[in-house]
Design a protein around this motif. Structure first.
Motif, PDB file in Angstrom:
ATOM      1  N   SER A  17       3.216   9.758   3.927  1.00  0.00           N
ATOM      2  CA  SER A  17       2.176   8.937   4.067  1.00  0.00           C
ATOM      3  C   SER A  17       2.282   7.737   2.665  1.00  0.00           C
ATOM      4  CB  SER A  17       0.940   9.448   3.825  1.00  0.00           C
ATOM      5  OG  SER A  17       0.895  10.045   2.334  1.00  0.00           O
ATOM      6  N   ARG A  18       1.809   6.621   3.080  1.00  0.00           N
ATOM      7  CA  ARG A  18       1.892   5.333   1.997  1.00  0.00           C
ATOM      8  C   ARG A  18       1.297   5.678   0.505  1.00  0.00           C
ATOM      9  NH1 ARG A  18       3.272   0.744   3.085  1.00  0.00           N
ATOM     10  NH2 ARG A  18       2.491  -1.161   1.666  1.00  0.00           N
ATOM     11  N   GLN A  19       0.319   6.733   0.677  1.00  0.00           N
ATOM     12  CA  GLN A  19      -0.294   7.104  -0.484  1.00  0.00           C
ATOM     13  C   GLN A  19       0.687   8.098  -1.410  1.00  0.00           C
ATOM     14  OE1 GLN A  19      -1.915   7.453   2.484  1.00  0.00           O
ATOM     15  NE2 GLN A  19      -3.231   5.840   2.035  1.00  0.00           N
ATOM     16  N   ALA A  49      13.372   8.842  -4.402  1.00  0.00           N
ATOM     17  CA  ALA A  49      12.504   8.653  -5.456  1.00  0.00           C
ATOM     18  C   ALA A  49      12.733   7.503  -6.203  1.00  0.00           C
ATOM     19  CB  ALA A  49      12.371   9.969  -6.548  1.00  0.00           C
ATOM     20  N   PHE A  50      14.300   7.236  -6.419  1.00  0.00           N
ATOM     21  CA  PHE A  50      14.245   5.770  -7.102  1.00  0.00           C
ATOM     22  C   PHE A  50      14.181   4.695  -6.240  1.00  0.00           C
ATOM     23  CE2 PHE A  50      17.379   8.710  -9.507  1.00  0.00           C
ATOM     24  CZ  PHE A  50      17.271   8.194 -10.699  1.00  0.00           C
ATOM     25  N   LYS A  51      14.165   4.956  -4.871  1.00  0.00           N
ATOM     26  CA  LYS A  51      13.820   3.744  -3.714  1.00  0.00           C
ATOM     27  C   LYS A  51      12.161   3.490  -3.930  1.00  0.00           C
ATOM     28  CE  LYS A  51      13.868   2.428   0.961  1.00  0.00           C
ATOM     29  NZ  LYS A  51      12.989   1.200   0.804  1.00  0.00           N
ATOM     30  N   ARG A  52      11.637   4.565  -4.011  1.00  0.00           N
ATOM     31  CA  ARG A  52      10.065   4.347  -4.171  1.00  0.00           C
ATOM     32  C   ARG A  52       9.628   3.571  -5.481  1.00  0.00           C
ATOM     33  NH1 ARG A  52      10.065   4.511   0.430  1.00  0.00           N
ATOM     34  NH2 ARG A  52      10.411   6.527   1.728  1.00  0.00           N
ATOM     35  N   ARG A  53      10.438   3.854  -6.501  1.00  0.00           N
ATOM     36  CA  ARG A  53      10.196   3.268  -7.853  1.00  0.00           C
ATOM     37  C   ARG A  53      10.528   1.888  -7.697  1.00  0.00           C
ATOM     38  NH1 ARG A  53      13.535   5.020 -13.237  1.00  0.00           N
ATOM     39  NH2 ARG A  53      15.181   4.120 -12.103  1.00  0.00           N
ATOM     40  N   ARG A  54      11.838   1.439  -6.903  1.00  0.00           N
ATOM     41  CA  ARG A  54      11.849   0.246  -6.871  1.00  0.00           C
ATOM     42  C   ARG A  54      11.007  -0.601  -5.898  1.00  0.00           C
ATOM     43  NH1 ARG A  54      17.077   1.945  -5.732  1.00  0.00           N
ATOM     44  NH2 ARG A  54      16.883   1.635  -3.420  1.00  0.00           N
ATOM     45  N   ASP A  55      10.613   0.159  -4.944  1.00  0.00           N
ATOM     46  CA  ASP A  55       9.468  -0.485  -3.966  1.00  0.00           C
ATOM     47  C   ASP A  55       8.131  -0.796  -4.788  1.00  0.00           C
ATOM     48  OD1 ASP A  55      11.543  -0.312  -2.029  1.00  0.00           O
ATOM     49  OD2 ASP A  55      10.535   1.318  -0.955  1.00  0.00           O
ATOM     50  N   LEU A  56       7.913   0.032  -5.636  1.00  0.00           N
ATOM     51  CA  LEU A  56       6.649  -0.129  -6.284  1.00  0.00           C
ATOM     52  C   LEU A  56       6.845  -1.229  -7.291  1.00  0.00           C
ATOM     53  CD1 LEU A  56       3.747   1.297  -7.017  1.00  0.00           C
ATOM     54  CD2 LEU A  56       4.938   2.150  -9.161  1.00  0.00           C
ATOM     55  N   ALA A  58       8.508  -3.815  -7.042  1.00  0.00           N
ATOM     56  CA  ALA A  58       8.631  -5.209  -6.176  1.00  0.00           C
ATOM     57  C   ALA A  58       7.219  -5.356  -5.462  1.00  0.00           C
ATOM     58  CB  ALA A  58       9.719  -4.815  -5.049  1.00  0.00           C
ATOM     59  N   GLY A  59       6.284  -4.558  -5.497  1.00  0.00           N
ATOM     60  CA  GLY A  59       4.934  -4.908  -4.954  1.00  0.00           C
ATOM     61  C   GLY A  59       4.772  -4.282  -3.497  1.00  0.00           C
ATOM     62  N   LEU A  60       5.775  -3.491  -3.007  1.00  0.00           N
ATOM     63  CA  LEU A  60       5.833  -3.382  -1.605  1.00  0.00           C
ATOM     64  C   LEU A  60       4.851  -2.088  -1.338  1.00  0.00           C
ATOM     65  CD1 LEU A  60       9.630  -3.582  -0.822  1.00  0.00           C
ATOM     66  CD2 LEU A  60       7.893  -5.308  -0.445  1.00  0.00           C
ATOM     67  N   LEU A  61       4.507  -1.211  -2.358  1.00  0.00           N
ATOM     68  CA  LEU A  61       3.617  -0.102  -2.147  1.00  0.00           C
ATOM     69  C   LEU A  61       2.131  -0.500  -2.467  1.00  0.00           C
ATOM     70  CD1 LEU A  61       6.150   2.667  -3.140  1.00  0.00           C
ATOM     71  CD2 LEU A  61       5.639   1.825  -0.824  1.00  0.00           C
ATOM     72  N   PRO A  66      -0.229  -6.174   3.581  1.00  0.00           N
ATOM     73  CA  PRO A  66       0.368  -7.341   3.333  1.00  0.00           C
ATOM     74  C   PRO A  66      -0.280  -8.409   4.145  1.00  0.00           C
ATOM     75  CG  PRO A  66       1.698  -5.938   4.905  1.00  0.00           C
ATOM     76  CD  PRO A  66       0.284  -5.182   4.243  1.00  0.00           C
ATOM     77  N   ALA A  67      -0.288  -9.726   3.524  1.00  0.00           N
ATOM     78  CA  ALA A  67      -0.777 -10.998   4.168  1.00  0.00           C
ATOM     79  C   ALA A  67      -0.028 -11.349   5.399  1.00  0.00           C
ATOM     80  CB  ALA A  67      -0.894 -12.093   3.129  1.00  0.00           C
ATOM     81  N   PRO A  68      -0.616 -11.721   6.586  1.00  0.00           N
ATOM     82  CA  PRO A  68      -0.023 -11.917   7.783  1.00  0.00           C
ATOM     83  C   PRO A  68       0.776 -13.472   7.560  1.00  0.00           C
ATOM     84  CG  PRO A  68      -2.385 -12.313   8.071  1.00  0.00           C
ATOM     85  CD  PRO A  68      -2.372 -11.661   6.474  1.00  0.00           C
ATOM     86  N   ALA A  69       1.622 -13.338   8.238  1.00  0.00           N
ATOM     87  CA  ALA A  69       2.377 -14.726   8.255  1.00  0.00           C
ATOM     88  C   ALA A  69       1.544 -15.932   8.614  1.00  0.00           C
ATOM     89  CB  ALA A  69       3.689 -14.833   8.857  1.00  0.00           C
TER      90      ALA A  69
END
Length: 92
Positions: A17-19, A49-56, A58-61, A66-69
């Motif tokens: 899950s996203r959470q 786990a490292f990818k989730r840290r990078r994503d967080l 970067a503001g991806l989580l 996300p705002a629509p295009a």
């Protein structure tokens, strides 16, 4: 933190899950935490786990969707030569 896994349509692939992804990323960002030990404790691969840290970071989580295009209007104009009419032709 419990690992939340949804059933997947593809064999061998888990859907988290996203959470859960966000909580794992937040926990991986805490100072002094061993990301590898954190991953082991939650039964996920350390690379995840490292990818989730990078994503967080970067503001991806973020919790917000996300705002629509935005679509921009397109205006078709006549070609320059057609707009000039006879004036654009050269005399020989």
């Amino acid at each position: 933190m419990d690992t939340e896994v949804k059933p997947s349509s593809r064999k061998g692939k888990s859907n988290y899950s996203r959470q859960f992804k966000r909580r794992l990323g937040v926990a991986a960002c805490e100072p002094g935490v061993s990301v590898s030990k954190l991953a082991l404790a939650h039964q996920v691969n350390a690379n995840m786990a490292f990818k989730r840290r990078r994503d967080l970071r970067a503001g991806l989580l973020d919790d917000a969707a996300p705002a629509p295009a935005a679509l921009l209007p397109v205006v078709l104009a006549e070609p320059l030569a057609a707009a000039r009419g006879e004036q654009g032709k050269r005399k020989k």
